[in-house]
Write a protein that holds these residues in place. Structure first.
Motif, PDB file in Angstrom:
ATOM      1  N   VAL A  32       0.823  -0.911  -0.248  1.00 17.34           N
ATOM      2  CA  VAL A  32      -0.403   0.047   0.344  1.00 17.34           C
ATOM      3  C   VAL A  32       0.726   1.638   0.053  1.00 17.34           C
ATOM      4  N   SER A  33       1.867   1.233   0.210  1.00 16.66           N
ATOM      5  CA  SER A  33       2.636   2.581   0.886  1.00 16.66           C
ATOM      6  C   SER A  33       3.914   2.099  -0.017  1.00 16.66           C
ATOM      7  N   GLY A  34       3.487   1.730  -0.830  1.00 19.95           N
ATOM      8  CA  GLY A  34       4.681   2.039  -2.143  1.00 19.95           C
ATOM      9  C   GLY A  34       3.823   2.302  -3.248  1.00 19.95           C
ATOM     10  N   TYR A  35       2.625   1.626  -3.309  1.00 22.53           N
ATOM     11  CA  TYR A  35       1.429   2.398  -4.082  1.00 22.53           C
ATOM     12  C   TYR A  35       1.505   3.750  -4.241  1.00 22.53           C
ATOM     13  N   ARG A  36       1.250   4.047  -3.360  1.00 23.44           N
ATOM     14  CA  ARG A  36       1.196   5.316  -2.499  1.00 23.44           C
ATOM     15  C   ARG A  36       2.269   6.307  -3.291  1.00 23.44           C
ATOM     16  N   SER A  37       3.525   5.969  -3.097  1.00 24.54           N
ATOM     17  CA  SER A  37       4.886   6.782  -3.322  1.00 24.54           C
ATOM     18  C   SER A  37       4.947   6.552  -5.180  1.00 24.54           C
ATOM     19  N   GLY A  38       4.400   5.665  -5.908  1.00 21.98           N
ATOM     20  CA  GLY A  38       4.173   5.155  -6.506  1.00 21.98           C
ATOM     21  C   GLY A  38       5.332   4.223  -8.195  1.00 21.98           C
ATOM     22  N   ALA A  39       5.547   3.333  -6.695  1.00 19.29           N
ATOM     23  CA  ALA A  39       5.982   2.071  -6.424  1.00 19.29           C
ATOM     24  C   ALA A  39       5.741   0.734  -7.800  1.00 19.29           C
ATOM     25  N   ARG A  40       6.497   0.215  -7.789  1.00 17.24           N
ATOM     26  CA  ARG A  40       6.009  -0.929  -8.646  1.00 17.24           C
ATOM     27  C   ARG A  40       6.118  -1.816  -7.927  1.00 17.24           C
ATOM     28  N   VAL A  41       5.634  -3.974  -8.364  1.00 19.31           N
ATOM     29  CA  VAL A  41       5.368  -4.768  -7.707  1.00 19.31           C
ATOM     30  C   VAL A  41       6.033  -6.027  -9.503  1.00 19.31           C
ATOM     31  N   TYR A  42       6.614  -6.388  -8.519  1.00 20.49           N
ATOM     32  CA  TYR A  42       7.152  -7.699 -10.068  1.00 20.49           C
ATOM     33  C   TYR A  42       7.240  -8.973  -9.163  1.00 20.49           C
ATOM     34  N   MET A  43       7.347  -9.999  -9.501  1.00 17.51           N
ATOM     35  CA  MET A  43       7.047 -11.065  -8.968  1.00 17.51           C
ATOM     36  C   MET A  43       8.197 -12.685  -9.865  1.00 17.51           C
ATOM     37  N   CYS A  44       8.363 -13.434  -9.351  1.00 17.91           N
ATOM     38  CA  CYS A  44       8.883 -14.478  -9.797  1.00 17.91           C
ATOM     39  C   CYS A  44       9.209 -15.633  -8.679  1.00 17.91           C
TER      40      CYS A  44
END
Length: 193
Positions: free
Chosen positions: A36-48
């Motif tokens: 949530v915090s990351g998305y609020r600051s414009g971050a992305r999420v990667y998965m592998c």
């Protein structure tokens, strides 16, 4: 061969151990809040991940880029194995252990998050991605089985299912993926009174 009843009994037992593990539950909550915090600051999420864990990575990315509970704007998420041309080129030109790390290096920025999924915690290409993530300033969420494997040492957040059975671990990973997706969606987009 186990009977259906035995498989269901084992599944329930693992979920009961999870429910009794306050530290594990708090870790899952913390991961959800971190996203949530990351998305609020414009971050992305990667998965592998590989095999069933690759399917779980893709599932997680789909819940975030699509929607889970209700219609809302898309969130930045990507399963690193989603580009077969990249996967086969890097595996051919370098080696298979590099495929996720190379994709991450081309896209991730400090503040982003990598969800590294490996039931053993020892998949070489997942470990390499986690090492690259650390070098890039990317937070590592490891989803593993009970021991955490070598991935545990690279994790900022370790979600280690209390089981060594691959099927039970993967079932639990999906529960966590759904719980995190729901939390993120409601925290970011639910109408507040």
């Amino acid at each position: 061969m186990r009977t259906l009843e035995e498989v269901l009994t084992e599944t329930i037992a693992v979920k009961s151990r999870i429910l009794d593990d306050g530290i594990l539950l708090e870790t899952v909550r913390n991961v959800a809040e971190h996203l949530v915090s990351g998305y609020r600051s414009g971050a992305r999420v990667y998965m592998c991940g590989n095999g069933g864990s690759a399917a779980d990575a893709q599932h997680f990315a789909a819940e975030l880029t699509g929607h889970f509970i209700f219609d809302r704007p898309a969130l930045g998420a990507e399963a690193l194995h989603g580009n077969p041309s990249h996967l086969t080129a890097v595996a051919n030109d370098y080696d298979y252990d590099t495929v996720f790390a190379r994709a991450l290096e081309g896209s991730a920025r400090p503040g982003d998050t990598l969800v590294a999924i490996s039931t053993s915690g020892n998949s070489a290409n997942v470990l390499r991605a986690a090492m690259s993530a650390k070098e890039l300033g990317v937070t590592v969420v490891a989803m593993t089985g009970e021991s955490g494997g070598k991935l545990a040492d690279l994790a900022d957040y370790l979600i280690n299912v209390p089981s060594s059975d691959t099927g039970r671990i993967q079932e639990s990973h999906i529960v966590f993926i759904h719980a995190i997706s729901e939390h993120v969606e409601y925290k970011l987009f639910a109408q507040q009174p």
